[in-house]
Write an enzyme that holds these catalytic residues in place. Structure first.
Site, PDB file in Angstrom:
ATOM      1  N   GLU A 108     -16.457  -3.498 -13.095  1.00  0.00           N
ATOM      2  CA  GLU A 108     -16.017  -2.234 -13.677  1.00  0.00           C
ATOM      3  C   GLU A 108     -14.553  -2.330 -14.107  1.00  0.00           C
ATOM      4  O   GLU A 108     -13.755  -3.032 -13.488  1.00  0.00           O
ATOM      5  CB  GLU A 108     -16.207  -1.109 -12.657  1.00  0.00           C
ATOM      6  CG  GLU A 108     -17.686  -0.892 -12.353  1.00  0.00           C
ATOM      7  CD  GLU A 108     -17.959   0.279 -11.422  1.00  0.00           C
ATOM      8  OE1 GLU A 108     -18.866   1.056 -11.734  1.00  0.00           O
ATOM      9  OE2 GLU A 108     -17.276   0.418 -10.398  1.00  0.00           O
ATOM     10  N   CYS A 121      -7.079  -0.441 -15.528  1.00  0.00           N
ATOM     11  CA  CYS A 121      -7.267  -1.100 -14.238  1.00  0.00           C
ATOM     12  C   CYS A 121      -8.321  -2.190 -14.430  1.00  0.00           C
ATOM     13  O   CYS A 121      -9.486  -1.909 -14.710  1.00  0.00           O
ATOM     14  CB  CYS A 121      -7.698  -0.066 -13.208  1.00  0.00           C
ATOM     15  SG  CYS A 121      -7.907  -0.773 -11.577  1.00  0.00           S
ATOM     16  N   CYS A 128     -15.819  -8.987  -3.980  1.00  0.00           N
ATOM     17  CA  CYS A 128     -14.572  -9.398  -3.333  1.00  0.00           C
ATOM     18  C   CYS A 128     -14.901 -10.016  -1.983  1.00  0.00           C
ATOM     19  O   CYS A 128     -15.854  -9.611  -1.329  1.00  0.00           O
ATOM     20  CB  CYS A 128     -13.674  -8.171  -3.133  1.00  0.00           C
ATOM     21  SG  CYS A 128     -11.981  -8.585  -2.646  1.00  0.00           S
ATOM     22  N   CYS A 132     -11.860  -5.553   3.203  1.00  0.00           N
ATOM     23  CA  CYS A 132     -10.959  -4.528   3.735  1.00  0.00           C
ATOM     24  C   CYS A 132     -11.830  -3.339   4.147  1.00  0.00           C
ATOM     25  O   CYS A 132     -12.723  -2.935   3.397  1.00  0.00           O
ATOM     26  CB  CYS A 132      -9.927  -4.113   2.687  1.00  0.00           C
ATOM     27  SG  CYS A 132      -8.866  -5.486   2.176  1.00  0.00           S
ATOM     28  N   CYS A 135     -12.366  -0.187   1.830  1.00  0.00           N
ATOM     29  CA  CYS A 135     -12.597  -0.420   0.399  1.00  0.00           C
ATOM     30  C   CYS A 135     -14.078  -0.630   0.104  1.00  0.00           C
ATOM     31  O   CYS A 135     -14.738  -1.448   0.741  1.00  0.00           O
ATOM     32  CB  CYS A 135     -11.790  -1.641  -0.059  1.00  0.00           C
ATOM     33  SG  CYS A 135     -12.014  -2.011  -1.804  1.00  0.00           S
ATOM     34  N   SER A 237      -0.788  -4.566  -1.039  1.00  0.00           N
ATOM     35  CA  SER A 237      -1.614  -3.597  -0.325  1.00  0.00           C
ATOM     36  C   SER A 237      -1.285  -3.715   1.157  1.00  0.00           C
ATOM     37  O   SER A 237      -1.876  -4.515   1.863  1.00  0.00           O
ATOM     38  CB  SER A 237      -3.096  -3.897  -0.566  1.00  0.00           C
ATOM     39  OG  SER A 237      -3.402  -3.670  -1.925  1.00  0.00           O
ATOM     40  N   HIS A 239      -0.719  -1.045   3.884  1.00  0.00           N
ATOM     41  CA  HIS A 239      -1.657  -0.183   4.617  1.00  0.00           C
ATOM     42  C   HIS A 239      -1.467  -0.085   6.125  1.00  0.00           C
ATOM     43  O   HIS A 239      -2.091   0.772   6.765  1.00  0.00           O
ATOM     44  CB  HIS A 239      -3.120  -0.569   4.351  1.00  0.00           C
ATOM     45  CG  HIS A 239      -3.473  -0.657   2.905  1.00  0.00           C
ATOM     46  ND1 HIS A 239      -3.036   0.236   1.961  1.00  0.00           N
ATOM     47  CD2 HIS A 239      -4.224  -1.564   2.218  1.00  0.00           C
ATOM     48  CE1 HIS A 239      -3.503  -0.097   0.772  1.00  0.00           C
ATOM     49  NE2 HIS A 239      -4.211  -1.195   0.898  1.00  0.00           N
ATOM     50  N   ASN A 314      -9.716   7.362  -0.861  1.00  0.00           N
ATOM     51  CA  ASN A 314     -10.833   7.826  -1.695  1.00  0.00           C
ATOM     52  C   ASN A 314     -12.144   7.497  -0.988  1.00  0.00           C
ATOM     53  O   ASN A 314     -12.415   6.334  -0.709  1.00  0.00           O
ATOM     54  CB  ASN A 314     -10.786   7.142  -3.070  1.00  0.00           C
ATOM     55  CG  ASN A 314      -9.587   7.595  -3.870  1.00  0.00           C
ATOM     56  OD1 ASN A 314      -9.352   8.784  -4.054  1.00  0.00           O
ATOM     57  ND2 ASN A 314      -8.787   6.642  -4.339  1.00  0.00           N
ATOM     58  N   CYS A 357      -9.251   4.417  -6.881  1.00  0.00           N
ATOM     59  CA  CYS A 357      -8.910   3.203  -6.122  1.00  0.00           C
ATOM     60  C   CYS A 357      -9.909   2.977  -5.010  1.00  0.00           C
ATOM     61  O   CYS A 357     -10.171   3.866  -4.213  1.00  0.00           O
ATOM     62  CB  CYS A 357      -7.549   3.344  -5.445  1.00  0.00           C
ATOM     63  SG  CYS A 357      -6.202   3.557  -6.544  1.00  0.00           S
TER      64      CYS A 357
HETATM   65  N1  SAH Z   1      -7.443  -7.132  -3.887  1.00  0.00           N
HETATM   66  C1  SAH Z   1      -6.272  -6.499  -4.469  1.00  0.00           C
HETATM   67  C2  SAH Z   1      -6.660  -5.668  -5.647  1.00  0.00           C
HETATM   68  C3  SAH Z   1      -7.431  -4.416  -5.315  1.00  0.00           C
HETATM   69  S1  SAH Z   1      -6.366  -3.142  -5.720  1.00  0.00           S
HETATM   70  C4  SAH Z   1      -5.528  -5.733  -3.412  1.00  0.00           C
HETATM   71  O1  SAH Z   1      -6.029  -5.646  -2.288  1.00  0.00           O
HETATM   72  O2  SAH Z   1      -4.430  -5.275  -3.661  1.00  0.00           O
HETATM   73  C5  SAH Z   1      -7.036  -1.738  -5.175  1.00  0.00           C
HETATM   74  C6  SAH Z   1      -6.032  -0.905  -4.365  1.00  0.00           C
HETATM   75  O3  SAH Z   1      -6.762   0.214  -3.877  1.00  0.00           O
HETATM   76  C7  SAH Z   1      -5.538  -1.664  -3.146  1.00  0.00           C
HETATM   77  O4  SAH Z   1      -4.252  -1.240  -2.762  1.00  0.00           O
HETATM   78  C8  SAH Z   1      -6.551  -1.222  -2.131  1.00  0.00           C
HETATM   79  O5  SAH Z   1      -6.104  -1.456  -0.832  1.00  0.00           O
HETATM   80  C9  SAH Z   1      -6.693   0.227  -2.469  1.00  0.00           C
HETATM   81  N2  SAH Z   1      -7.926   0.816  -1.953  1.00  0.00           N
HETATM   82  C10 SAH Z   1      -9.052   0.170  -1.605  1.00  0.00           C
HETATM   83  N3  SAH Z   1      -9.980   1.049  -1.152  1.00  0.00           N
HETATM   84  C11 SAH Z   1      -9.413   2.268  -1.240  1.00  0.00           C
HETATM   85  C12 SAH Z   1      -9.884   3.578  -0.977  1.00  0.00           C
HETATM   86  N4  SAH Z   1     -11.120   3.788  -0.534  1.00  0.00           N
HETATM   87  N5  SAH Z   1      -9.042   4.598  -1.189  1.00  0.00           N
HETATM   88  C13 SAH Z   1      -7.795   4.380  -1.663  1.00  0.00           C
HETATM   89  N6  SAH Z   1      -7.315   3.178  -1.957  1.00  0.00           N
HETATM   90  C14 SAH Z   1      -8.104   2.125  -1.744  1.00  0.00           C
END
Ligand code: SAH
Length: 372
Positions: A108, A121, A128, A132, A135, A237, A239, A314, A357
C-alpha cells in the site's frame, strides 16, 4: 564467429522475450541500456527526461526522438507503472492505493494532502519482519523486498493520479516523501537508495533530499550509510525509553539496544540544529505515556539535534493496546516542549480507510516452501 553472425544474434536477443521496463533504471543503468541498444549517449539523457520529468508512458509522445527510433524502442521496451488493485479516498482527502506487482504480491501507498504540502508515504517491503507489537504490518508475514522499480513506481503512480507531470516547480501536491509505509527501509537499503537517487535527480522528479524522510525502527549498522549515501532526513521509531519496554514493543531493540541507537543518531551525517532527527513516539495508554517517560525521553535525547513526533496509537482489529488519552498526550508533549524540543502530535489521517500509521497491511503471504 563472423561479425555478421554476432549482429544476427544481437538482433534476435533484442527482439525476443518480454519488453523490459525502463522505469526504475537509474542514470547509469539507462545509459548502459541505451548503449547496448545502439543509441547515442545523449538519447539516454533525452529518455531520462521523458520518463522522470515528463512521466511519459508511451514512446510515441517523445517528439524530439526520430519516429523510427521511437518505434524501435517500443518494440523492445515499456514504461510501466505498478498495477492498481484498489484505490480509496478518505473523508479527509487521504488517498490509499493497493498496488499489485507481477508476482501478485501487494503493498500500500498513501498520499496525505495538507494545506501547505502533500506527503507520499512509500512502502519498502511486502510485509515486515520486525513484528513491532503495536503495528498491523508486523502481523503480516514478511514476503519480500521491493525492487527499485517497485519503489519508484509508487511515486510515479501518485504523480500520475495527481496529474503532476511534467515535474512542477511550485504548487505541488506531492512535496514530501516519507519512507514510512510497509516494511523496514534499512533492511532494503540498496533498492531504497537507488529509488531515492532517481526521485532526487533535478532533471527528473526533482524532490529534494530535504523533503524526504526515512523512518527506521533502528537498524544501527545501516544508519551511517543512509546519511552518507542518500543524506535524507532520518526518523527513528523510538516508542520507549527503557530497553526493557523497547525490547517488548520493538523487538529489534534486543539486537540494537537504545544506547547504540542513540549513539548512531549522535553521529548521523548531516544532522544539525537546522536539520534535526525526528523521534517518533507512539502513545500507548498506560504503557509508555507517563510524565516520567517524557522526562526520561528528554534525558536520552540530550546532545542530539532532535525533534519529537508524538503519534496517537492507531487501532487495528485485535491490537493489544489502546491510544493514550488526550490529556496524557498533551501532558507528555508539554514536558518535551518545555525542555526545548518541538513535540507536535501527529494528526491521524485516513483512519477510516485504514491508511494511518501502522494500519497498512496487504493480503500477501509468503509462498509455501514447497507445493506439498
Ligand atoms: N519500519 C520503519 C517504517 C515504518 S514507519 C519504522 O519502524 O520506522 C511507520 C511508523 O508508524 C513507525 O514509527 C511505526 O512505529 C509507527 N506505527 C506503527 N504502528 C502504529 C500504530 N498502530 N499507530 C501509530 N503508529 C504506528
Amino acid at each position: 564467429m563472423s561479425s555478421v553472425e554476432t549482429i544476427d544474434i544481437d538482433i534476435l536477443r533484442r527482439n525476443s522475450g518480454p519488453p523490459r521496463n525502463l522505469v526504475g533504471l537509474g542514470r547509469a543503468e539507462l545509459a548502459a541500456e541505451m548503449d547496448e541498444f545502439g543509441a547515442e549517449p545523449f538519447r539516454a539523457r533525452q529518455l531520462w527526461q521523458w520518463i522522470y520529468h515528463r512521466g511519459a508512458t508511451d514512446f510515441a509522445v517523445m517528439t524530439n526522438l526520430a519516429k523510427g527510433f521511437r518505434e524501435q524502442l517500443a518494440e523492445r521496451y515499456e514504461l510501466r507503472r505498478p498495477h492498481v488493485a484498489a484505490a480509496q479516498v478518505s473523508t479527509d482527502g487521504t488517498r490509499k492505493w493497493l498496488l499489485r506487482f507481477d508476482d501478485a504480491q501487494e503493498v500500500e501507498t498513501v498520499h496525505i494532502p495538507e494545506s501547505d504540502r502533500g506527503t507520499l508515504c512509500v512502502s519498502s517491503q511486502v510485509g515486515c519482519t520486525l513484528t513491532c507489537r503495536f503495528c498491523h504490518t508486523g502481523t503480516q508475514r514478511m514476503v519480500r523486498n521491493l525492487g527499485t522499480a517497485e519503489i519508484i513506481g509508487q511515486v510515479m503512480l501518485a504523480r500520475d493520479a495527481l496529474g503532476e507531470w511534467p515535474s512542477p516547480k511550485d504548487d505541488r501536491q506531492l512535496t514530501n516523501i516519507v519512507l514510512m509505509g510497509m516494511g523496514e527501509p534499512l533492511y532494503n537499503f540498496d533498492n531504497v537508495a537507488a529509488a531515492m537517487k532517481i526521485v532526487m535527480d533535478p532533471e527528473g522528479l526533482a524532490i529534494s533530499r530535504r523533503k524526504i524522510t526515512l523512518s527506521t525502527a533502528g537498524v544501527v549498522p545501516m544508519i551511517a550509510r543512509c546519511g552518507a549515501e542518500i543524506g535524507v532526513n532520518l526518523a527513528i521509531s523510538l516508542h520507549a525509553v527503557t530497553d526493557e519496554l523497547r525490547d517488548e514493543l520493538v523487538p529489534l531493540n534486543k539486537k540494537y539496544p537504545l544506547a547504540e541507537l542513540l549513539d548512531a543518531c549522535r553521529t548521523y551525517p548531516g544532522s544539525s540544529n537546522a536539520r534535526r532527527i525526528t523521534f517518533e513516539y507512539v502513545m500507548l495508554k498506560g504503557v509508555n505515556d507517563s510524565p516520567a517517560d517524557a522526562r526520561e525521553l528528554v534525558r536520552l535525547l540530550n546532545g542530539i539535534p532532535a525533534k519529537v513526533n508524538l503519534i496517537p496509537f492507531n487501532p487495528w482489529p485485535g491490537a493489544p493496546y489502546e491510544c493514550s488519552t488526550d490529556a496524557a498526550v498533551a501532558a507528555f508533549s508539554d514536558i518535551v516542549f518545555a525542555a526545548g524540543y518541538s513535540a507536535p502530535v501527529r494528526m491521524p489521517r485516513g483512519r477510516d480507510i485504514f491508511a494511518a500509521c501502522g494500519q497498512l497491511k496487504s493480503a500477501s503471504v509468503r509462498a509455501p516452501r514447497s507445493a506439498a
